[in-house]
Design a protein around this motif. Structure first.
Motif, PDB file in Angstrom:
ATOM      1  N   THR A  40      -9.620  -0.846   8.824  1.00  0.00           N
ATOM      2  CA  THR A  40      -8.435  -1.076   8.591  1.00  0.00           C
ATOM      3  C   THR A  40      -8.230  -0.485   7.172  1.00  0.00           C
ATOM      4  N   ARG A  41      -6.881  -0.811   6.700  1.00  0.00           N
ATOM      5  CA  ARG A  41      -6.334  -0.344   5.414  1.00  0.00           C
ATOM      6  C   ARG A  41      -7.036  -1.053   4.240  1.00  0.00           C
ATOM      7  N   THR A  42      -7.516  -2.285   4.608  1.00  0.00           N
ATOM      8  CA  THR A  42      -8.280  -2.795   3.369  1.00  0.00           C
ATOM      9  C   THR A  42      -9.989  -2.621   3.483  1.00  0.00           C
ATOM     10  N   GLU A  54      -6.834   1.241  -2.494  1.00  0.00           N
ATOM     11  CA  GLU A  54      -6.388   0.777  -1.280  1.00  0.00           C
ATOM     12  C   GLU A  54      -5.093   1.259  -0.836  1.00  0.00           C
ATOM     13  N   ARG A  81      -6.350   4.505   0.677  1.00  0.00           N
ATOM     14  CA  ARG A  81      -7.233   4.377   1.911  1.00  0.00           C
ATOM     15  C   ARG A  81      -6.023   4.332   2.640  1.00  0.00           C
ATOM     16  N   SER A  82      -4.968   3.641   2.686  1.00  0.00           N
ATOM     17  CA  SER A  82      -3.979   3.217   3.573  1.00  0.00           C
ATOM     18  C   SER A  82      -3.258   4.551   3.900  1.00  0.00           C
ATOM     19  N   LEU A 102      -5.571   6.589   6.261  1.00  0.00           N
ATOM     20  CA  LEU A 102      -5.697   6.109   7.545  1.00  0.00           C
ATOM     21  C   LEU A 102      -4.397   6.281   8.292  1.00  0.00           C
ATOM     22  N   GLU A 103      -3.414   6.221   7.894  1.00  0.00           N
ATOM     23  CA  GLU A 103      -2.132   6.560   8.482  1.00  0.00           C
ATOM     24  C   GLU A 103      -2.045   7.870   8.949  1.00  0.00           C
TER      25      GLU A 103
END
Length: 576
Positions: free
Chosen positions: A186-188, A440, A443-444, A447-448
């Motif tokens: 996940t993004r977290t 964060e 990473r977000s 991840l996208e």
């Protein structure tokens, strides 16, 4: 005289409603001249009633009251720590580190009493024995260790609350037990678990597997990843937090220096400091240096001529030594030096003599941890080093822990201990509030990008066209709407390119044609070039092949063969 009756009930408040109603009715019905005499006792009764109501309501409010926390103290209300000037006035010996007047830092290693014999110094565990470890994200290498190169499945989905989700599933048998190894990104963060199948009522689907790791998952379905090279993309995402390159500052602090301007103005290096630099790593010439340069200039010499570099357990480390960075006459702040050391996260402060260091001495938004090393000598003249560590309050503690007393003999064991401490300090600083928010966001975004790449490649493997978008819905309308717009734009670009190519294949224009025709043709060619460039934005398809003509090349070849055969027949007829 006009009069009217009013009635109301106060029973809910515990009063005598009939009596109050009777008193008020008498007041309203009485003559005007007697109103003063009749009003006096009624007013007293009414006042008593409202006093009783107020007391009852007050008791209820008292039951609902809660003790509020003490108000936060303002900076001027704190009892400050002694300033560095007060510590210096008290005289020798001084601690290696003193806290800023209003705190904000923690200190490790306060005991530095020299024993009578250096043999009494504690023997540190050797890093090679595995007792001194380098800290890192424990989930970063799980995919490489347990999934990569082994049979497993990957899935992707988009949650309206959690954002993009990437799920990895592997079936494995351990100790005669069937298990599911699950990894959810996940993004977290990344969550993982090894779940025995015997504990489940039935074999779960992908959504149920994700909920086993995170109950907040709220999607209708996951989609399988069909791209053959997906594992390479996933392992690159998981290991983006692992760094093999580090840069640390080295600040030379002479005795009595208490300000940033003083420590950055040092140009001379003592023998003890030079010995320590040789202990840290190798002196290298920056010109044409091929290793990790840590932001230093290796072509024009604008950051000095030499530096200190080392390779530790496969990790390259470049040290920004304050005395080896350019010194600028007339610049009190020495920005050429501070622009490198001030942008490091961890720094070493070397002291020749006993003098205190204050963490807020150097103004920097990046520096979060300091390792202070002070030169000392044993009874036999051997070189010893006293060590203290300080970091900001939001930086978690990092190992390896300092011994008591925190005094080390010069040698390879201490060198590996020190380098491991520096690397762990940087990893731990990333968990501070400022860096955690930045990580964060990074990473977000990654991840996208991974989600979009896996989705696009998987759809391309299935041969889905833009008209099939409505069949692929998983609750992430925002992403799919953007994806549709990109596909539609790419289709229009391909159509434009096709028109341009057709115009290029038309016969040459006669001389009598207006001059504007050539301009139109050039515009079409330009549009075709732009369309080809735009088509490269979405990989996986040929930029020169339209979507509707999958076998265009084969049809063209067939038409060419028919034309040749027809010409041969005409020639044979003519010869006859």
């Amino acid at each position: 005289m006009f009069s009217r009756k009013r009635s109301f009930t106060l029973g809910a408040y515990g009063g005598r409603a009939d009596e109050v109603e009777h008193c008020i009715s008498d007041i309203l019905d009485s003559p005007a001249q007697d109103s003063q005499t009749a009003l006096t006792p009624a007013v007293h009764k009414t006042v008593d009633l409202f006093e009783m109501i107020e007391k009852m309501q007050g008791s209820r409010l008292d039951e609902q009251r809660c003790s509020l926390p003490a108000p936060l103290k303002r900076e001027e209300e704190y009892i400050p720590y002694p300033s560095i000037h007060e510590v210096l006035r008290k005289g020798w010996p001084y601690p290696l580190i003193i806290l800023p007047q209003f705190g904000g830092y923690w200190i490790e290693g306060n005991c530095h009493s020299l024993p009578s014999s250096t043999s009494a110094l504690p023997d540190l565990p050797s890093p090679c024995s595995g007792k001194v470890k380098l800290e890192c994200d424990p989930t970063a290498k799980l995919y490489r260790k347990h999934f990569l190169g082994k049979e497993h499945q990957n899935f992707y989905s988009n949650d309206t609350t959690l954002g993009y989700l990437i799920l990895s599933v592997k079936y494995e048998q351990t100790e005669r037990q069937d298990n599911l190894y699950l990894l959810l990104r996940t993004r977290t963060g990344t969550k993982h678990d090894l779940i025995p199948i015997s504990c489940l009522n039935e074999f779960p689907n992908a959504v149920q597997m994700a909920k086993l790791l995170c109950e907040d998952v709220n999607v209708d379905r996951f989609f399988p990843v069909l791209y053959p090279k997906a594992s390479q993309l996933i392992v690159a995402f998981d290991e983006h937090v692992i760094s093999n390159n580090f840069k640390f500052g080295v600040i030379y602090q002479k005795a009595g220096q208490t300000t940033e301007e003083e420590v950055f103005s040092n140009t001379e290096e003592s023998l003890g400091f030079l010995e320590f630099l040789d202990f840290l790593g190798d002196r290298i010439q920056l010109q044409d240096f091929r290793g990790f340069r840590g932001g230093l200039d290796v072509t024009r010499g604008q950051t000095g001529t030499e530096s200190v570099y080392t390779n530790f357990r496969g990790k390259e480390i470049m040290f920004h030594v304050s005395t080896k960075l350019p010194f600028t006459e007339g610049d009190a702040q020495q920005l050429q030096r501070k622009r490198h050391i001030g942008n490091d996260i961890v720094a070493i402060v070397f002291q020749d003599e006993n003098t205190p260091f204050v963490p807020d001495m150097i103004a920097s938004n990046f520096l979060h941890a300091y390792v202070v090393v002070q030169l000392a000598h044993g009874a036999m003249g051997e070189t010893l080093y006293k060590v203290s560590v300080t970091a900001r309050d939001d930086v978690p503690f990092f190992g390896p822990p300092l011994p008591n007393p925190a005094i080390f003999k010069k040698g390879p064991v201490f060198r590996e201990f020190l380098l491991a401490k520096l690397i762990n300090a940087e990893y731990s600083s990333y968990r501070a509030e400022k860096f955690a928010k930045l990580e964060e966001r990074t990473r977000s975004a990654l991840l996208e990008s991974l989600f979009e790449e896996l989705q696009l490649r998987s759809r391309s493997m299935m041969g889905l066209a833009s008209g099939d978008d409505d069949k692929m819905e998983n609750g992430g309308g925002g992403f799919f709407e953007n994806f549709k717009r990109v596909i539609r734009g790419r289709s229009q670009s391909l159509d434009t390119m096709g028109i341009a190519m057709k115009k290029q294949q038309q016969p040459a224009t006669p001389p009598s044609r207006p001059a504007t025709a050539g301009l139109a043709l050039n515009q079409s060619v330009a549009e075709g070039t732009k369309a080809i460039a735009a088509s490269f934005a979405l990989p996986g398809r040929s930029p020169s092949r339209t979507r509707g003509s999958r076998f265009h090349g084969r049809r063209s070849s067939a038409i060419g063969i028919e034309n040749i055969q027809e010409e041969k027949r005409n020639l044979s007829k003519g010869s006859v």
